[in-house]
Scaffold this motif. Structure first.
Motif, PDB file in Angstrom:
ATOM      1  N   PRO A  99       0.908  -1.363  -0.132  1.00 32.67           N
ATOM      2  CA  PRO A  99      -0.090  -0.098  -0.137  1.00 32.67           C
ATOM      3  C   PRO A  99       0.828   1.298  -0.052  1.00 32.67           C
ATOM      4  O   PRO A  99       1.805   1.343   0.899  1.00 32.67           O
ATOM      5  CB  PRO A  99      -0.814  -0.218   1.240  1.00 32.67           C
ATOM      6  N   PRO A 100       0.572   2.353  -0.852  1.00 26.97           N
ATOM      7  CA  PRO A 100       1.268   3.499  -0.887  1.00 26.97           C
ATOM      8  C   PRO A 100       0.796   4.305   0.563  1.00 26.97           C
ATOM      9  O   PRO A 100      -0.182   4.017   0.928  1.00 26.97           O
ATOM     10  CB  PRO A 100       0.570   4.318  -1.900  1.00 26.97           C
ATOM     11  N   ALA A 101       1.848   5.023   1.146  1.00 27.08           N
ATOM     12  CA  ALA A 101       1.922   5.643   2.451  1.00 27.08           C
ATOM     13  C   ALA A 101       1.257   6.842   2.327  1.00 27.08           C
ATOM     14  O   ALA A 101       0.796   7.499   3.246  1.00 27.08           O
ATOM     15  CB  ALA A 101       3.380   5.591   2.921  1.00 27.08           C
ATOM     16  N   SER A 102       1.262   7.429   1.065  1.00 22.76           N
ATOM     17  CA  SER A 102       0.756   8.791   0.806  1.00 22.76           C
ATOM     18  C   SER A 102       0.529   9.124  -0.730  1.00 22.76           C
ATOM     19  O   SER A 102       1.295   8.438  -1.458  1.00 22.76           O
ATOM     20  CB  SER A 102       1.590   9.841   1.581  1.00 22.76           C
ATOM     21  N   LYS A 109       0.026   8.101 -16.984  1.00 18.97           N
ATOM     22  CA  LYS A 109       0.781   7.054 -16.657  1.00 18.97           C
ATOM     23  C   LYS A 109       1.149   6.631 -15.230  1.00 18.97           C
ATOM     24  O   LYS A 109       1.149   5.431 -15.077  1.00 18.97           O
ATOM     25  CB  LYS A 109       2.321   7.272 -17.257  1.00 18.97           C
ATOM     26  N   VAL A 110       0.743   7.730 -14.507  1.00 13.55           N
ATOM     27  CA  VAL A 110       1.032   7.075 -13.059  1.00 13.55           C
ATOM     28  C   VAL A 110      -0.217   6.477 -12.412  1.00 13.55           C
ATOM     29  O   VAL A 110      -0.205   5.613 -11.663  1.00 13.55           O
ATOM     30  CB  VAL A 110       1.460   8.357 -12.230  1.00 13.55           C
ATOM     31  N   ARG A 111      -1.340   6.805 -13.046  1.00 10.08           N
ATOM     32  CA  ARG A 111      -2.282   6.044 -12.645  1.00 10.08           C
ATOM     33  C   ARG A 111      -2.579   4.761 -13.506  1.00 10.08           C
ATOM     34  O   ARG A 111      -2.938   3.927 -12.553  1.00 10.08           O
ATOM     35  CB  ARG A 111      -3.814   6.881 -13.362  1.00 10.08           C
ATOM     36  N   GLU A 112      -1.929   4.507 -14.539  1.00 15.58           N
ATOM     37  CA  GLU A 112      -1.907   3.329 -15.020  1.00 15.58           C
ATOM     38  C   GLU A 112      -1.091   2.335 -14.096  1.00 15.58           C
ATOM     39  O   GLU A 112      -1.269   1.063 -13.997  1.00 15.58           O
ATOM     40  CB  GLU A 112      -1.486   3.067 -16.361  1.00 15.58           C
ATOM     41  N   ALA A 113       0.188   3.099 -13.751  1.00 17.36           N
ATOM     42  CA  ALA A 113       0.984   2.048 -12.875  1.00 17.36           C
ATOM     43  C   ALA A 113       0.540   1.649 -11.611  1.00 17.36           C
ATOM     44  O   ALA A 113       0.898   0.584 -11.143  1.00 17.36           O
ATOM     45  CB  ALA A 113       2.331   3.116 -12.589  1.00 17.36           C
ATOM     46  N   VAL A 114      -0.486   2.571 -10.933  1.00 15.63           N
ATOM     47  CA  VAL A 114      -1.068   1.856  -9.591  1.00 15.63           C
ATOM     48  C   VAL A 114      -2.275   1.130 -10.135  1.00 15.63           C
ATOM     49  O   VAL A 114      -2.362   0.185  -9.379  1.00 15.63           O
ATOM     50  CB  VAL A 114      -1.262   3.078  -8.664  1.00 15.63           C
ATOM     51  N   MET A 115      -3.053   1.729 -10.975  1.00 14.31           N
ATOM     52  CA  MET A 115      -4.534   0.887 -11.119  1.00 14.31           C
ATOM     53  C   MET A 115      -4.208  -0.282 -11.966  1.00 14.31           C
ATOM     54  O   MET A 115      -5.075  -1.041 -11.675  1.00 14.31           O
ATOM     55  CB  MET A 115      -5.461   1.902 -11.798  1.00 14.31           C
ATOM     56  N   LEU A 116      -3.372  -0.286 -12.867  1.00 15.48           N
ATOM     57  CA  LEU A 116      -3.354  -1.596 -13.693  1.00 15.48           C
ATOM     58  C   LEU A 116      -2.179  -2.389 -13.495  1.00 15.48           C
ATOM     59  O   LEU A 116      -2.339  -3.585 -13.658  1.00 15.48           O
ATOM     60  CB  LEU A 116      -3.032  -1.077 -15.297  1.00 15.48           C
ATOM     61  N   GLN A 117      -1.064  -1.688 -12.839  1.00 10.29           N
ATOM     62  CA  GLN A 117       0.008  -2.555 -12.563  1.00 10.29           C
ATOM     63  C   GLN A 117       0.395  -2.893 -11.071  1.00 10.29           C
ATOM     64  O   GLN A 117       1.373  -3.623 -10.718  1.00 10.29           O
ATOM     65  CB  GLN A 117       1.244  -2.084 -13.397  1.00 10.29           C
ATOM     66  N   GLY A 118      -0.664  -2.235 -10.249  1.00  9.71           N
ATOM     67  CA  GLY A 118      -0.160  -2.628  -8.883  1.00  9.71           C
ATOM     68  C   GLY A 118       0.992  -1.800  -8.212  1.00  9.71           C
ATOM     69  O   GLY A 118       1.693  -2.479  -7.425  1.00  9.71           O
ATOM     70  N   GLN A 119       1.574  -0.879  -8.766  1.00 10.55           N
ATOM     71  CA  GLN A 119       2.829  -0.288  -8.577  1.00 10.55           C
ATOM     72  C   GLN A 119       2.457   0.636  -7.389  1.00 10.55           C
ATOM     73  O   GLN A 119       1.532   1.410  -7.440  1.00 10.55           O
ATOM     74  CB  GLN A 119       3.571   0.449  -9.536  1.00 10.55           C
ATOM     75  N   ASN A 120       3.553   0.919  -6.520  1.00  9.68           N
ATOM     76  CA  ASN A 120       3.376   1.675  -5.402  1.00  9.68           C
ATOM     77  C   ASN A 120       3.888   3.180  -5.626  1.00  9.68           C
ATOM     78  O   ASN A 120       5.026   3.272  -5.576  1.00  9.68           O
ATOM     79  CB  ASN A 120       4.304   1.166  -4.149  1.00  9.68           C
ATOM     80  N   VAL A 121       2.980   3.920  -5.977  1.00 11.42           N
ATOM     81  CA  VAL A 121       3.386   5.205  -6.663  1.00 11.42           C
ATOM     82  C   VAL A 121       3.535   6.162  -5.517  1.00 11.42           C
ATOM     83  O   VAL A 121       3.793   7.358  -5.587  1.00 11.42           O
ATOM     84  CB  VAL A 121       2.219   5.812  -7.492  1.00 11.42           C
ATOM     85  N   GLY A 122       3.678   5.760  -4.175  1.00  5.19           N
ATOM     86  CA  GLY A 122       3.939   6.489  -3.048  1.00  5.19           C
ATOM     87  C   GLY A 122       5.463   6.663  -2.859  1.00  5.19           C
ATOM     88  O   GLY A 122       6.068   7.423  -2.253  1.00  5.19           O
ATOM     89  N   GLU A 123       6.163   5.963  -3.619  1.00 11.63           N
ATOM     90  CA  GLU A 123       7.698   5.523  -3.564  1.00 11.63           C
ATOM     91  C   GLU A 123       8.268   6.370  -4.703  1.00 11.63           C
ATOM     92  O   GLU A 123       7.965   6.457  -5.923  1.00 11.63           O
ATOM     93  CB  GLU A 123       8.199   4.171  -3.917  1.00 11.63           C
ATOM     94  N   ARG A 124       9.291   7.131  -4.427  1.00 11.08           N
ATOM     95  CA  ARG A 124      10.067   8.206  -5.499  1.00 11.08           C
ATOM     96  C   ARG A 124      10.690   7.183  -6.597  1.00 11.08           C
ATOM     97  O   ARG A 124      10.390   7.933  -7.718  1.00 11.08           O
ATOM     98  CB  ARG A 124      11.197   9.041  -4.731  1.00 11.08           C
TER      99      ARG A 124
END
Length: 248
Positions: free
Chosen positions: A85-88, A113-128
């Motif tokens: 889970p993203p922290a922020s 692209k950042v939406r796709e990263a989290v919504m489609l790929q499950g990446q933690n976009v809270g990380e730099r």
């Protein structure tokens, strides 16, 4: 027409609205202007509380994302909320503003692209590091839109942070408490309409007509390949939305 779109990269209902929002921009291409305001949905999990949806910790966000997935038909990786889970959402908001320092086109492309990263790929976009990689990936595909080195410099700079702080100020000024929220008004005028939350396409179109009754679509399509080319990256639900047929 001017539209201000209050949103957040971690807002599942904003992702759910992408089919309708993309259709609106396609059909009224050249007739509407828009800008994104980053809402800062999750400062951190110590201070976040959503009493309407009974969410105050990451695990409780998963069922909300699952609901958005089934209501909208958009694919969503809801398992991220117990896997990583993203922290922020603040870092992703600042990253969108950093991209926007290059151009509004870069801002829009990066937000997608950042939406796709989290919504489609499950990446933690809270990380730099993830945010940097999203920028590099975008720059590889669209080097004329985003310069990765400039983006990474701006990501840690004061200008992007100040731009995000201004967005937060606008959120407070207009009393926006839920996302997505769209304000629509004629260019140069103060009065307009406000739409809050996930809505069908007809609701967006009706809101446009309340402000500008003479406004008509400039294009329609029933050509799947044309619409795919127009957006580049697209989900099947987004394609389905525009291929429903024209609304009279």
């Amino acid at each position: 027409m001017e539209i201000e779109y209050y949103t957040d990269p971690l807002c599942c209902w904003s992702w759910a609205l992408e089919p309708q929002w993309r259709r609106l921009r396609f059909e009224y291409s050249g007739r509407v202007k828009w800008r994104y305001r980053m809402g800062g949905l999750i400062p951190n999990w110590e201070s976040f509380n959503d009493p309407m949806n009974v969410v105050n910790r990451p695990l409780q966000m998963g069922p909300l994302w699952m609901e958005a997935k089934y209501v909208s038909g958009m694919p969503i990786r809801d398992k991220i909320w117990y896997e990583n889970p993203p922290a922020s959402s603040f870092p992703a908001c600042i990253a969108v503003k950093a991209a926007g320092l290059q151009s509004p086109v870069a801002s829009e492309a990066y937000l997608r692209k950042v939406r796709e990263a989290v919504m489609l790929q499950g990446q933690n976009v809270g990380e730099r590091d993830v945010l940097r990689q999203v920028g590099r990936s975008l720059a590889e595909v669209q080097p004329d839109v985003l310069d990765a080195d400039v983006f990474e410099r701006d990501l840690g700079g004061e200008e992007a942070r100040k731009a995000f702080e201004e967005d937060l100020r606008q959120v407070r000024l207009h009393g926006i408490t839920r996302f997505p929220a769209l304000t629509m008004r004629r260019e140069g005028e103060e009065n307009g309409v406000l739409i809050i939350g996930y809505r069908p396409y007809e609701a967006l179109r009706t809101a446009l007509y309340k402000v500008a009754p003479e406004l008509e679509p400039v294009q329609h399509t029933t050509d799947e390949f044309e619409y795919r080319r127009y957006w580049g990256s697209i989900t099947e639900r987004e394609l389905e939305e525009v291929l429903k047929g024209t609304v009279s």
